[in-house]
Design an enzyme around this catalytic site. Structure first.
Site, PDB file in Angstrom:
ATOM      1  CB  SER A 146       7.749  -6.386  -6.697  1.00 48.59           C
ATOM      2  OG  SER A 146       7.124  -7.661  -6.747  1.00 48.59           O
ATOM      3  CE1 TYR A 168       4.083  -3.158  -9.925  1.00 48.07           C
ATOM      4  CE2 TYR A 168       4.435  -5.523  -9.716  1.00 48.07           C
ATOM      5  CZ  TYR A 168       4.420  -4.262  -9.155  1.00 48.07           C
ATOM      6  OH  TYR A 168       4.753  -4.101  -7.832  1.00 48.07           O
ATOM      7  CE  LYS A 172       7.266  -2.006  -8.448  1.00 49.22           C
ATOM      8  NZ  LYS A 172       7.391  -0.716  -7.734  1.00 49.22           N
TER       9      LYS A 172
END
Length: 244
Positions: A146, A168, A172
């Site tokens: 992402s 989160y 990534k």
């Protein structure tokens, strides 16, 4: 060993993973539908078959060593090799209003759970599938990342990267770094590995906000079908290379 190319997509029973599987199926790949819930995986396979794709379900929990080992054994029995691996399965962890995850109040158990799926899960699956990928003439690995994992963009006040997601987003960034190290280790083997950013996708993951999953799947499908000698160790969205 089957002559038909096989692609494993993790988290493929719905959303983005399903559309990646469907796109590869439409290109003639036999699709291994990775799904934690076997029944949901079977339902996805049924839909893929109805659309003309060849597919089979692979019960797969990326956080379980045993599940991943059994998945690799199943794929070997089905075709003897693996040509494409798309590491799509991922979680965000609980969020507050506006998807925010405040780093000053993070529950470390949440961080561990997100890292276990989004990073350790990718490493676990990739390493289990590498022996099968090495049997392919043109093996490809795509890690679904992402833009929120771009440290360059996250640190730039002029770039809108959305809310602070302190559990989160760093997973990534970690995944991107792991992708680079795999590319370095696998240089010269013919295995191409890249990270893909599909953008904000209208799935259960985002509360149905964003663009259609079928449209978002295109970048992953493109990287999964790169010609020999194509790029490796890079990070792409629809527009091209994303800065790390």
């Amino acid at each position: 060993m089957s002559d038909k190319q096989t692609a494993l997509v993790t988290g493929a029973n719905k959303g983005l993973g399903y559309e990646i599987a469907a796109g590869l199926g439409a290109l003639g790949y036999r699709v291994a539908v990775g799904a934690r819930d076997k029944a949901r995986g079977e339902a996805a396979v049924k839909t893929l078959y109805a659309a003309g794709a060849d597919a089979f379900v692979v019960p797969l929990d990326v956080t379980s060593d045993r599940s991943v080992t059994e998945a690799a054994e199943l794929i070997e029995r089905q075709g003897g090799r693996l040509d494409v691996l798309v590491n799509n399965a991922g979680i965000s962890g609980p969020t507050g209003p506006g998807w925010a995850q405040d780093p000053t109040t993070l529950d470390l158990d949440v961080v561990r759970a997100v890292v276990d799926t989004n990073v350790y899960g990718v490493i676990r699956v990739t390493n289990a599938m590498l022996p099968l990928l090495r049997r392919s003439a043109s093996p490809r690995i795509v890690n679904i990342s992402s833009s929120v994992g771009s440290v360059t963009w996250q640190a730039d006040p002029d770039v809108n990267v959305g809310p602070i997601m302190a559990a989160y987003s760093p997973t990534k960034s970690y995944l991107n770094a792991v992708t680079v190290h795999y590319a370095r280790q696998l240089a010269g083997t013919g295995i191409l590995i890249n990270a893909a950013c599909p953008g904000l996708v209208a799935t259960d993951f985002t509360g149905r906000q964003g663009r259609p999953a079928r449209e978002a799947a295109a970048v992953a499908i493109r990287l999964a079908t790169l010609p020999d000698g194509g790029p490796t160790g890079s990070f792409y969205n629809d527009d091209g290379v994303i800065p790390w």
